[in-house]
Design a protein around this motif. Structure first.
Motif, mmCIF file in Angstrom:
data_model
loop_
_atom_site.group_PDB
_atom_site.id
_atom_site.type_symbol
_atom_site.label_atom_id
_atom_site.label_comp_id
_atom_site.label_asym_id
_atom_site.label_seq_id
_atom_site.Cartn_x
_atom_site.Cartn_y
_atom_site.Cartn_z
ATOM 1 N N LEU A 255 40.115 37.708 33.021
ATOM 2 C CA LEU A 255 41.023 37.945 34.154
ATOM 3 C C LEU A 255 42.238 38.784 33.773
ATOM 4 N N VAL A 256 42.486 38.913 32.488
ATOM 5 C CA VAL A 256 43.619 39.744 32.065
ATOM 6 C C VAL A 256 43.137 41.009 31.353
ATOM 7 N N ILE A 257 41.842 41.231 31.359
ATOM 8 C CA ILE A 257 41.351 42.499 30.821
ATOM 9 C C ILE A 257 41.649 43.569 31.876
ATOM 10 N N THR B 258 47.814 39.663 44.093
ATOM 11 C CA THR B 258 48.673 39.878 45.263
ATOM 12 C C THR B 258 50.159 39.852 44.914
ATOM 13 N N GLY B 259 50.479 39.685 43.645
ATOM 14 C CA GLY B 259 51.882 39.669 43.250
ATOM 15 C C GLY B 259 52.056 39.015 41.900
ATOM 16 N N ILE B 260 53.274 39.092 41.418
ATOM 17 C CA ILE B 260 53.569 38.505 40.101
ATOM 18 C C ILE B 260 54.613 37.414 40.281
ATOM 19 N N LEU C 31 49.820 18.428 32.779
ATOM 20 C CA LEU C 31 49.426 19.322 31.682
ATOM 21 C C LEU C 31 47.922 19.553 31.679
ATOM 22 N N PRO C 32 47.495 20.793 31.651
ATOM 23 C CA PRO C 32 46.064 21.034 31.442
ATOM 24 C C PRO C 32 45.728 20.833 29.970
ATOM 25 N N ASP C 33 44.458 20.778 29.645
ATOM 26 C CA ASP C 33 44.082 20.670 28.239
ATOM 27 C C ASP C 33 43.960 22.037 27.583
ATOM 28 N N ALA D 138 50.400 31.307 35.256
ATOM 29 C CA ALA D 138 48.987 31.697 35.221
ATOM 30 C C ALA D 138 48.118 30.552 35.711
ATOM 31 N N ASN D 139 48.468 29.359 35.284
ATOM 32 C CA ASN D 139 47.651 28.201 35.636
ATOM 33 C C ASN D 139 47.608 27.973 37.144
ATOM 34 N N VAL D 140 48.738 28.147 37.809
ATOM 35 C CA VAL D 140 48.699 27.944 39.268
ATOM 36 C C VAL D 140 48.090 29.160 39.961
ATOM 37 N N TRP E 239 44.977 33.701 43.627
ATOM 38 C CA TRP E 239 44.630 35.119 43.765
ATOM 39 C C TRP E 239 44.553 35.845 42.429
ATOM 40 N N LEU E 240 44.728 35.138 41.353
ATOM 41 C CA LEU E 240 44.549 35.720 40.014
ATOM 42 C C LEU E 240 45.407 36.962 39.788
ATOM 43 N N GLY E 241 46.608 36.895 40.259
ATOM 44 C CA GLY E 241 47.534 38.011 40.029
ATOM 45 C C GLY E 241 47.182 39.269 40.799
ATOM 46 N N CYS F 218 38.809 33.031 14.385
ATOM 47 C CA CYS F 218 40.051 32.707 15.104
ATOM 48 C C CYS F 218 39.816 32.919 16.600
ATOM 49 N N PHE F 219 40.210 31.908 17.378
ATOM 50 C CA PHE F 219 40.013 31.938 18.832
ATOM 51 C C PHE F 219 41.261 32.495 19.511
ATOM 52 N N ARG F 220 42.286 32.730 18.699
ATOM 53 C CA ARG F 220 43.638 33.112 19.125
ATOM 54 C C ARG F 220 44.150 32.273 20.307
ATOM 55 N N PRO G 190 33.076 28.751 42.528
ATOM 56 C CA PRO G 190 33.373 29.095 41.127
ATOM 57 C C PRO G 190 34.877 29.011 40.879
ATOM 58 N N TRP G 191 35.232 28.522 39.694
ATOM 59 C CA TRP G 191 36.657 28.407 39.342
ATOM 60 C C TRP G 191 37.002 29.468 38.309
ATOM 61 N N LYS G 192 38.158 30.063 38.425
ATOM 62 C CA LYS G 192 38.606 31.176 37.601
ATOM 63 C C LYS G 192 37.457 32.167 37.334
HETATM 64 C C1 LIG Z 1 40.500 24.849 25.105
HETATM 65 C C2 LIG Z 1 40.782 25.162 26.530
HETATM 66 C C3 LIG Z 1 41.024 24.131 27.413
HETATM 67 C C4 LIG Z 1 41.328 24.422 28.744
HETATM 68 N N1 LIG Z 1 41.604 23.382 29.569
HETATM 69 C C5 LIG Z 1 42.019 23.643 30.834
HETATM 70 C C6 LIG Z 1 42.414 22.591 31.689
HETATM 71 O O1 LIG Z 1 42.395 21.414 31.326
HETATM 72 N N2 LIG Z 1 42.828 22.914 32.932
HETATM 73 C C7 LIG Z 1 42.910 24.195 33.346
HETATM 74 O O2 LIG Z 1 43.352 24.437 34.450
HETATM 75 N N3 LIG Z 1 42.521 25.200 32.553
HETATM 76 C C8 LIG Z 1 42.083 24.980 31.315
HETATM 77 N N4 LIG Z 1 41.716 26.016 30.504
HETATM 78 C C9 LIG Z 1 41.649 27.379 31.057
HETATM 79 C C10 LIG Z 1 42.930 28.199 30.918
HETATM 80 O O3 LIG Z 1 43.304 28.285 29.574
HETATM 81 C C11 LIG Z 1 44.087 27.671 31.709
HETATM 82 O O4 LIG Z 1 43.766 27.662 33.066
HETATM 83 C C12 LIG Z 1 45.412 28.346 31.475
HETATM 84 O O5 LIG Z 1 46.351 27.835 32.372
HETATM 85 C C13 LIG Z 1 45.393 29.840 31.596
HETATM 86 O O6 LIG Z 1 46.680 30.264 31.263
HETATM 87 P P1 LIG Z 1 46.944 31.645 30.540
HETATM 88 O O7 LIG Z 1 48.421 31.774 30.408
HETATM 89 O O8 LIG Z 1 46.180 31.780 29.311
HETATM 90 O O9 LIG Z 1 46.379 32.623 31.668
HETATM 91 P P2 LIG Z 1 45.855 34.102 31.601
HETATM 92 O O10 LIG Z 1 44.445 34.101 31.148
HETATM 93 O O11 LIG Z 1 46.808 34.943 30.849
HETATM 94 O O12 LIG Z 1 45.924 34.488 33.128
HETATM 95 C C14 LIG Z 1 45.145 33.854 34.094
HETATM 96 C C15 LIG Z 1 45.343 34.540 35.437
HETATM 97 O O13 LIG Z 1 46.692 34.391 35.842
HETATM 98 C C16 LIG Z 1 47.257 35.655 36.185
HETATM 99 N N5 LIG Z 1 48.677 35.589 35.870
HETATM 100 C C17 LIG Z 1 49.257 35.377 34.685
HETATM 101 N N6 LIG Z 1 50.588 35.310 34.791
HETATM 102 C C18 LIG Z 1 50.877 35.516 36.105
HETATM 103 C C19 LIG Z 1 52.083 35.596 36.849
HETATM 104 N N7 LIG Z 1 53.280 35.403 36.275
HETATM 105 N N8 LIG Z 1 51.998 35.847 38.172
HETATM 106 C C20 LIG Z 1 50.805 36.026 38.779
HETATM 107 N N9 LIG Z 1 49.625 35.957 38.118
HETATM 108 C C21 LIG Z 1 49.665 35.697 36.796
HETATM 109 C C22 LIG Z 1 46.479 36.636 35.354
HETATM 110 O O14 LIG Z 1 46.517 37.927 35.893
HETATM 111 C C23 LIG Z 1 45.088 36.035 35.397
HETATM 112 O O15 LIG Z 1 44.445 36.407 36.563
HETATM 113 C C24 LIG Z 1 41.370 25.758 29.190
HETATM 114 C C25 LIG Z 1 41.102 26.779 28.298
HETATM 115 C C26 LIG Z 1 40.819 26.492 26.976
HETATM 116 C C27 LIG Z 1 40.566 27.612 26.043
#
Ligand SMILES: Cc1cc2nc3c(=O)[nH]c(=O)nc-3n(C[C@H](O)[C@H](O)[C@H](O)COP(=O)(O)OP(=O)(O)OC[C@H]3O[C@@H](n4cnc5c(N)ncnc54)[C@H](O)[C@@H]3O)c2cc1C
Lengths: 460, 392
Positions: free
Chosen positions: A77-79, A208-210, A131-133, A142-144, A204-206, B16-18, A415-417
């Motif tokens: 999603l960030v590629i 529609t806005g930041i 907190l997500p895992d 990003a999470n929301v 909206w996965l970024g 590394c999974f970074r 589908p999620w994310k």
């Molecule tokens: C080990 C592991 C466990 C996980 N467990 C969970 C879990 O329990 N629950 C869960 O929900 N997810 C989980 N995830 C998935 C994911 O890592 C999370 O959803 C996490 O919140 C993504 O955050 P990120 O900062 O890495 O997002 P990114 O991958 O950087 O971005 C995700 C999306 O958000 C958008 N975005 C980023 N910043 C902004 C912004 N400021 N404004 C608008 N859009 C933005 C990006 O464009 C992209 O579309 C897990 C992943 C891993 C690897």
């Protein structure tokens, strides 16, 4: 595009922009299986004004902008599928306000989950967030933006449901407040009782806005957290077990998981049941209620409670480090998961599908389903690990995940994310008028299609 | 693993999974990787380095000054190896970074600052380009004896020998040890660089030469036990010299001080002060010497120890490790690690930052000046603090 670089430097300063090969290489990929695509520039804003100015420039010049947290969504999603600017938000990591009585926090658009957790523990020990895992470096915004879930999702819904206000830079560069902060100083509601405009951005996965600020609801942090694990070897009983447990209205988090390794876990379905309390009395009462709720399964010899002492330290971690460790099972630094949101009653079918796909594509699986909102649905994760040095294995994982998404859609799930191809599959399944509405919203908000293009991008 | 370039631990680079756990301390309170904190790009985080090194080994990326900066701005503090969630390879993260730097050395594509450092050490025997004859001057007037048959060699290292702050610390420790009856001798102008930073910066050939020379010298003089001033020296003597058959019993001076205090061998009066303690990475994270310095502080009447938010295994590095004390690839400015650390120290309300490493002492001393906090905060090494509390 030299003048663009200079314009970016003018906005960001030298420290905030890069077009050097190393950053271009790194920010062109994520840890999942999708192929990389390089951005032209990477920027790392420290202020909302910088975000705005970059977006204004991008909108004027019709250059893509991809907001990025920690890149751990794993589904590409960030590629930057069409190049342009990747905007690393993590320097905007301040915790701006905690309203203890109203139980909400306001954070910047790159604040990490880990830092919020630490801040609350240090300064507001009576409060916590969902907190997500995911690794703690991942960001709240990003999470929301992808409708994530966390440890309080069973009780309160998706993490995006817990948003209590937003500040967004629109694709045209205007700064817009959503919910109660649009009317006054408080961040207690993202919509109600106004028309809920947060729906134009959440999920909206970024595209529609930041988000430059996110208000997030906080919840009571009880003094004691406990857990039990119930095990059954019958997938078909899992929905009923979940039903009985959620009926109690007493649980914090509820996760149903299965995995083939280590062997002690093979062919069993485990339900990790988390519950909290402010006293031993409360904990013991809840424990008794949980045991009583599942007594009939024990009586019928369909399952039982596991001795959790050895696993407890790992399972009580929040976030659980062990989940990221799945990436090294094939000694290779990678896993990716599809996580359809679906009905709990479909658990047995989905569970069978995971095993079927793992066998078909010869890949290592693990699955953990998180119950959402007291049982209205679950996020059913279909995770496959891969070895990054083995392109053939990565390709098999990719195919297995594609098939998982097709299956989820066929079964009526969401589908999620989703990655950009899964989004396309989703839109193909969508009611045409819904799709039309989606397209209309996107077109109006982002007339030049600059925001994270390639995502939620219905063909015209 | 077949790559176009080779390093010893190439087989773990792709694993590394970074995920980024490595950027944080144990409790996630703030980013704990100094170069990531300073530069703010993921490429400067441990995971970023692992991924870039893989691309570079593959020749997807070429060597460049920026790539070298990314590698050389790693302060080798070891936070990443402690926090990484991959037990099967986390212990080798720093090896990968060191080996990649060694490969840059082989290619002759190192930053000028690093090149100058190597040159100074190989030509002058120290990075300060000072004459060897002056190496022992720090001890002038203290009455410390040349090592003959004393129980311990007191090894001070390049910073203790030549840097002003380091010299002050070396004098203080040397004097305290000898006045409290510890049998020590020094090498004076015969002392040579221990080679720790040379090794971390990737010049394996020069390191081996320095280490072998030291080992030979120590053996010839009958040295069996060493007390080091500098935790960096402690680290290399304990971990790398044995691989070259240099087996000595090595102590850090804080370990000896804590014994002396515990056994009431230092007569103490009272000195009222609020003190915070900065864990040097090569003492704490790398050698798990966390308690002895604290035991010293707790044993000093009147001293109140107030810990910083990040401490022990989660301490934030001053930014001087990995050779950066000399090469300064991390750079100055608001995000300079030592300045961040000083702000953290100020948050405790302490008036003294106690240190146990001459490199940390100098880094933090400079940072106090950059922050304009000279009137509020002072850096003292543990022995200097003990001296203030000692009954005169
Ligand atoms: C080990 C592991 C466990 C996980 N467990 C969970 C879990 O329990 N629950 C869960 O929900 N997810 C989980 N995830 C998935 C994911 O890592 C999370 O959803 C996490 O919140 C993504 O955050 P990120 O900062 O890495 O997002 P990114 O991958 O950087 O971005 C995700 C999306 O958000 C958008 N975005 C980023 N910043 C902004 C912004 N400021 N404004 C608008 N859009 C933005 C990006 O464009 C992209 O579309 C897990 C992943 C891993 C690897």
């Amino acid at each position: 595009m030299k003048n663009i670089y200079e314009a970016l430097v003018e906005i960001m300063g030298e420290r905030g922009v890069s077009n050097r090969p190393e950053e271009i290489w790194f920010y062109g990929r994520d840890p999942g299986v999708l192929p990389p695509h390089p951005p032209d520039y990477v920027v790392a804003p420290e202020t909302t004004e910088q975000v705005q100015k970059v977006v204004q420039l991008a909108n004027r010049e019709k250059i893509p902008v991809v907001p990025m947290g920690n890149g751990m969504a794993l589904t590409g999603l960030v590629i930057p599928l069409k190049g342009g600017i990747v905007m690393d938000m993590k320097r905007m990591n301040k915790i701006l306000e905690v309203n203890e009585m109203a139980r909400y926090v306001v954070v910047e658009g790159g604040t990490s989950q880990g830092m919020l957790k630490a801040h609350l523990r240090d300064h507001y020990p009576r409060l916590r967030h969902s907190l997500p895992d995911a690794p703690p470096t991942t960001t709240i915004a990003a999470n929301v933006s992808l409708h994530g879930q966390g440890c309080l999702t069973q009780q309160y819904g998706f993490n995006s449901d817990m948003v209590s206000g937003l500040e967004v830079v629109l694709p045209t560069g205007e700064l817009c407040k959503i919910g109660s902060p649009s009317l006054g100083p408080y961040w207690f509601s993202k919509g109600p009782s106004l028309p809920d405009l947060s729906g134009l951005f959440l999920g909206w996965l970024g595209t529609t806005g930041i988000f430059t600020k996110v208000g997030l609801k906080l919840y009571p942090n009880k003094k004691i957290r406990e857990m039990e694990i119930f095990v059954t070897d019958k997938a078909e009983l899992v929905p009923e077990i979940i039903y009985k447990l959620t009926h109690l209205e007493m649980l914090e988090d509820l996760i149903a998981w299965f995995q083939p390794k280590p062997l002690m876990f093979k062919d069993n379905y485990h339900l990790t049941i988390y519950f909290t309390g402010d006293s031993e009395k409360e904990i013991e009462f809840k424990r008794t209620m949980i045991w009583d709720a599942l007594q009939e399964f024990i009586d019928n010899k369909d399952g039982g409670f596991m001795n959790v002492q050895a696993m407890k330290p790992n399972l009580m971690e929040n976030p659980q480090r062990g989940i990221a460790a799945f990436a090294d099972v094939p000694r290779g630094g990678g896993f990716e998961y599809s996580g359809p949101i679906t009905l709990i009653e479909l658990y047995p079918q989905f569970a069978a599908k995971v095993v079927e796909l793992a066998e078909k594509y010869d890949v290592i699986y693990s699955s953990a389903a998180r119950v959402i909102s007291g049982g209205h649905s679950m996020m059913f994760s279909i995770s496959f690990a891969f070895n990054r040095a083995d392109p053939a294995m990565m390709e098999r994982v990719k195919k297995a995940l594609d098939e998982a998404t097709e299956y989820a859609l066929k079964m009526g799930g969401i589908p999620w994310k989703p990655n950009y191809m899964e989004q396309k599959m989703t839109m193909d399944h969508m009611d045409p008028n819904t799709l039309k509405l989606l397209r209309m919203i996107k077109k109006n908000l982002d007339p030049h299609g600059i925001m994270n293009p390639g995502n939620w991008e219905p063909a015209p | 693993m077949e790559y176009a370039r080779q390093i010893e631990h190439a087989d773990i680079v792709h694993r590394c999974f970074r995920c980024g756990y490595c950027k944080f301390p144990e409790d996630y309170v703030d980013f704990n990787c100094p170069s990531y904190k300073a530069f703010g790009w993921d490429t400067f985080s441990p995971g970023g380095r692992m991924w870039l090194i893989r691309a570079w080994l593959n020749k997807e990326l070429e060597t460049s000054p920026h790539f070298s900066r990314i590698l050389y701005s790693c302060v080798a503090c070891g936070n990443c190896k402690d926090q990484c969630v991959y037990p099967r390879f986390k212990d080798y993260l720093l090896n990968v970074f060191e080996e990649a730097k060694a490969e840059l050395v082989n290619e002759g594509r190192i930053p000028p600052e690093v090149r100058d450092y190597f040159k100074a050490v190989s030509v002058n025997g120290n990075p300060y380009k000072q004459p060897q004859e002056e190496r022992g001057q720090w001890a002038d007037g203290l009455g410390l004896k040349e090592f003959t048959d004393q129980e311990y060699l007191f090894y001070v290292g390049c910073v203790g020998s030549y840097d002003e702050v380091g010299q002050r610390m070396a004098r203080s420790v040397g004097q305290l040890l000898s006045e409290t009856g510890v049998s020590i001798g020094i090498l004076g102008k015969e002392e040579t660089c221990d080679g720790h930073e040379v090794k971390v910066l990737g010049e394996t050939g020069l390191f081996t030469a320095l280490a072998e020379e030291n080992i030979m010298k120590f053996k010839k003089k009958g040295i069996e036990k060493i007390i080091t001033l500098d935790p960096h020296a402690l680290n290399v003597f304990r971990k790398d010299y044995p691989k070259l058959r240099g087996n000595f019993e090595v102590f850090h001076y804080t370990e000896i001080l804590s014994q002396l205090i515990r056994n009431n061998q230092i007569p103490l009066s009272n000195y009222q002060a609020k003190v915070t303690y900065h864990d040097p990475c090569y003492l704490g994270r790398h050698n798990l010497i966390l308690e002895p310095p604290r035991e010293v502080l707790k044993g000093l009447p009147g001293i109140e120890l107030v810990e910083m938010r990040r401490k022990g295994l989660s301490a934030f590095c001053c930014g001087g490790g990995g050779g950066n004390f000399f090469t300064d690839m991390v750079g100055s400015g608001e995000n300079n690690p030592a300045r961040i650390r000083i702000k953290e120290a100020l948050d405790t309300g302490a008036e003294i930052v106690a240190v146990a490493c001459p490199q940390c002492a100098k880094m933090l001393d400079d940072a106090i000046k950059s922050e304009g906090q000279e009137d509020w905060l002072e850096v003292l090494d543990l022995s200097e603090l003990v001296n203030r509390v000692r009954s005169k």
